[in-house]
Design a protein around this motif. Structure first.
Motif, PDB file in Angstrom:
ATOM      1  N   HIS A 311       0.837  -1.204   0.000  1.00 25.82           N
ATOM      2  CA  HIS A 311       0.000   0.000   0.000  1.00 25.82           C
ATOM      3  C   HIS A 311       0.872   1.253   0.000  1.00 25.82           C
ATOM      4  O   HIS A 311       0.593   2.222  -0.719  1.00 25.82           O
ATOM      5  CB  HIS A 311      -0.921   0.000   1.220  1.00 25.82           C
ATOM      6  N   PHE A 312       1.941   1.227   0.784  1.00 27.02           N
ATOM      7  CA  PHE A 312       2.869   2.366   0.799  1.00 27.02           C
ATOM      8  C   PHE A 312       3.460   2.598  -0.586  1.00 27.02           C
ATOM      9  O   PHE A 312       3.524   3.739  -1.073  1.00 27.02           O
ATOM     10  CB  PHE A 312       3.985   2.122   1.810  1.00 27.02           C
ATOM     11  N   ILE A 313       3.904   1.530  -1.259  1.00 27.84           N
ATOM     12  CA  ILE A 313       4.496   1.657  -2.594  1.00 27.84           C
ATOM     13  C   ILE A 313       3.480   2.233  -3.578  1.00 27.84           C
ATOM     14  O   ILE A 313       3.807   3.100  -4.405  1.00 27.84           O
ATOM     15  CB  ILE A 313       5.015   0.292  -3.092  1.00 27.84           C
ATOM     16  N   LYS A 314       2.228   1.789  -3.474  1.00 28.27           N
ATOM     17  CA  LYS A 314       1.168   2.283  -4.364  1.00 28.27           C
ATOM     18  C   LYS A 314       0.944   3.774  -4.163  1.00 28.27           C
ATOM     19  O   LYS A 314       0.829   4.535  -5.139  1.00 28.27           O
ATOM     20  CB  LYS A 314      -0.130   1.505  -4.096  1.00 28.27           C
ATOM     21  N   VAL A 315       0.878   4.217  -2.892  1.00 29.84           N
ATOM     22  CA  VAL A 315       0.669   5.640  -2.608  1.00 29.84           C
ATOM     23  C   VAL A 315       1.871   6.453  -3.089  1.00 29.84           C
ATOM     24  O   VAL A 315       1.719   7.530  -3.674  1.00 29.84           O
ATOM     25  CB  VAL A 315       0.436   5.870  -1.092  1.00 29.84           C
ATOM     26  N   LYS A 317       3.943   5.763  -5.541  1.00 30.19           N
ATOM     27  CA  LYS A 317       3.935   5.848  -7.002  1.00 30.19           C
ATOM     28  C   LYS A 317       2.881   6.826  -7.496  1.00 30.19           C
ATOM     29  O   LYS A 317       3.115   7.594  -8.440  1.00 30.19           O
ATOM     30  CB  LYS A 317       3.692   4.469  -7.607  1.00 30.19           C
ATOM     31  N   THR A 318       1.723   6.819  -6.863  1.00 32.04           N
ATOM     32  CA  THR A 318       0.665   7.766  -7.247  1.00 32.04           C
ATOM     33  C   THR A 318       1.116   9.206  -7.020  1.00 32.04           C
ATOM     34  O   THR A 318       0.854  10.088  -7.849  1.00 32.04           O
ATOM     35  CB  THR A 318      -0.614   7.492  -6.424  1.00 32.04           C
ATOM     36  N   TYR A 319       1.823   9.431  -5.927  1.00 34.43           N
ATOM     37  CA  TYR A 319       2.237  10.790  -5.561  1.00 34.43           C
ATOM     38  C   TYR A 319       3.457  11.255  -6.367  1.00 34.43           C
ATOM     39  O   TYR A 319       3.486  12.373  -6.883  1.00 34.43           O
ATOM     40  CB  TYR A 319       2.562  10.851  -4.068  1.00 34.43           C
ATOM     41  N   HIS A 320       4.479  10.383  -6.491  1.00 33.97           N
ATOM     42  CA  HIS A 320       5.747  10.782  -7.113  1.00 33.97           C
ATOM     43  C   HIS A 320       5.886  10.336  -8.568  1.00 33.97           C
ATOM     44  O   HIS A 320       6.841  10.739  -9.253  1.00 33.97           O
ATOM     45  CB  HIS A 320       6.925  10.228  -6.311  1.00 33.97           C
ATOM     46  N   LYS A 325      11.836   2.280  -5.454  1.00 28.43           N
ATOM     47  CA  LYS A 325      13.029   1.707  -6.080  1.00 28.43           C
ATOM     48  C   LYS A 325      13.449   2.507  -7.297  1.00 28.43           C
ATOM     49  O   LYS A 325      14.644   2.788  -7.506  1.00 28.43           O
ATOM     50  CB  LYS A 325      12.759   0.245  -6.457  1.00 28.43           C
ATOM     51  N   GLU A 326      12.483   2.883  -8.121  1.00 28.87           N
ATOM     52  CA  GLU A 326      12.780   3.671  -9.326  1.00 28.87           C
ATOM     53  C   GLU A 326      13.303   5.057  -8.956  1.00 28.87           C
ATOM     54  O   GLU A 326      14.233   5.579  -9.576  1.00 28.87           O
ATOM     55  CB  GLU A 326      11.526   3.790 -10.193  1.00 28.87           C
ATOM     56  N   ALA A 327      12.712   5.669  -7.915  1.00 30.81           N
ATOM     57  CA  ALA A 327      13.143   7.003  -7.473  1.00 30.81           C
ATOM     58  C   ALA A 327      14.584   6.959  -6.975  1.00 30.81           C
ATOM     59  O   ALA A 327      15.390   7.843  -7.282  1.00 30.81           O
ATOM     60  CB  ALA A 327      12.228   7.519  -6.370  1.00 30.81           C
ATOM     61  N   LEU A 328      14.916   5.902  -6.219  1.00 28.13           N
ATOM     62  CA  LEU A 328      16.268   5.771  -5.694  1.00 28.13           C
ATOM     63  C   LEU A 328      17.273   5.524  -6.816  1.00 28.13           C
ATOM     64  O   LEU A 328      18.382   6.070  -6.809  1.00 28.13           O
ATOM     65  CB  LEU A 328      16.316   4.620  -4.685  1.00 28.13           C
ATOM     66  N   SER A 329      16.874   4.731  -7.801  1.00 27.86           N
ATOM     67  CA  SER A 329      17.743   4.454  -8.937  1.00 27.86           C
ATOM     68  C   SER A 329      18.040   5.735  -9.723  1.00 27.86           C
ATOM     69  O   SER A 329      19.188   5.987 -10.109  1.00 27.86           O
ATOM     70  CB  SER A 329      17.087   3.413  -9.859  1.00 27.86           C
TER      71      SER A 329
END
Length: 343
Positions: A311-315, A317-320, A325-329
């Motif tokens: 759920h955290f990952i989904k939120v 991705k919706t926000y950012h 993982k993609e943001a850190l990369s």
């Protein structure tokens, strides 16, 4: 400045330190720490750093019984007090007033011995956390002497005028930017060179944010709704400090004794967001910052109060617009490219 603090019930001195008032262009940052535990009263931990003219202290307290902190700072000094957790009351503090501390409260004052001390009563079975920054008058003036934005600030002019008048504290409330700068100040021990200069930069930034809060209110602040803005500021600060377990609107309305419908309407009118959207926004901005500080996804979900990692990952991705993982990369790629250009 002479800085003194003692737990009355067990006659335990926590701090007894002389900090020269003089300002220096360059100085060695010194660390100070004190840990005290008494099974019948409290656990007290102080971590501080200081240079001539400047003392910054973070304190965490876990009480068993009610305790009293007898503290005093002598010498002309400017004090910024950030109350982050817990409950306590002050007897005959600044301005000879009795007052209560509230979570999220930011107090500032210009003091000397007559207003720089008091008795702080901390109730039993409580946890308290706060940060206090104290600057000598000379340090403060030299720190800001080239900053034009501060010239018309009434508090600044009060300091420039001369001696303290033992006025009551000025009260504001912390926001996300304030907390972020505090964290950067408190966790700067990784800086190997020019740590003192880093501190001065961050202090100017912090004072600028406080100046903005004083004169213009928090970001996205619309026209005030009479006296309710003071309560809304308390609620906003409380939410920021409890992102891991944010209370519901119903709980907030009971805590702050406001009509639930009016609370929702006024909060959105002042801050441009519903309470729910405000919490999501604050959580996601904090998540990105923590992600770049090497916290993994499981840690982020836990720190921000998400019981489900998915759920955290989904939120996120919706926000950012991307997963953590993609943001850190992307961040690492950008950092690597920048380092190559510099090399």
């Amino acid at each position: 400045m002479h800085i003194f603090s003692r737990i009355v019930e067990v006659d335990q001195v926590l701090c007894d330190l002389d900090v020269p008032d003089t300002y220096m262009d360059d100085a060695e940052v010194k660390d100070y720490s004190r840990h005290f535990t008494d099974r019948e009263t409290a656990s007290y931990e102080i971590k501080a750093l200081y240079v001539p003219g400047l003392f910054i202290q973070k304190t965490e307290v876990q009480t068993i019984k009610e305790i009293t902190d007898d503290f005093l700072t002598s010498g002309k000094h400017i004090r910024f007090f950030f109350y982050l957790k817990g409950h306590s009351s002050v007897k005959r503090g600044a301005g000879n007033q009795d007052y209560e501390h509230a979570e999220g409260m930011l107090l500032r004052n210009y003091l000397d011995k007559s207003g720089g001390g008091s008795l702080v009563h901390i109730p039993g079975n409580d946890e308290m956390k706060y940060v206090v920054i104290k600057m000598s008058r000379e340090f403060y003036i030299q720190l800001l002497k080239d900053e034009q934005w501060i010239n018309n600030d009434a508090f600044h002019q009060y300091i420039l005028a001369g001696d303290p008048e033992n006025r009551p504290n000025e009260t504001l409330y912390v926001d996300m930017r304030t907390l972020q700068i505090l964290q950067e100040i408190l966790h700067c021990d990784h800086i190997q060179q020019y740590r003192y200069h880093f501190l001065k930069l961050k202090l100017r930034e912090l004072l600028f944010i406080v100046h903005q809060l004083t004169h213009f209110g928090p970001a996205n602040h619309s026209e005030p709704i009479a006296s309710d803005v003071g309560i809304l500021e308390k609620i906003r600060a409380y939410l920021i400090l409890h992102l891991d377990k944010p209370p519901s609107v119903t709980e907030l309305s009971k805590m702050f004794m406001l009509n639930e419908k009016k609370l929702k309407q006024d909060f959105k009118s002042v801050y441009g967001n519903t309470i729910y959207a405000f919490v999501i926004d604050a959580r996601m901005r904090k998540a990105k910052k923590l992600l770049f500080e090497d916290h993994n996804v499981n840690e982020l979900a836990m720190l921000l109060g998400y019981q489900s990692v998915s759920h955290f990952i989904k939120v996120f991705k919706t926000y950012h617009g991307c997963t953590p993982k993609e943001a850190l990369s992307r961040f690492k790629t950008l950092t690597s490219a920048t380092q190559k250009e510099r090399g």
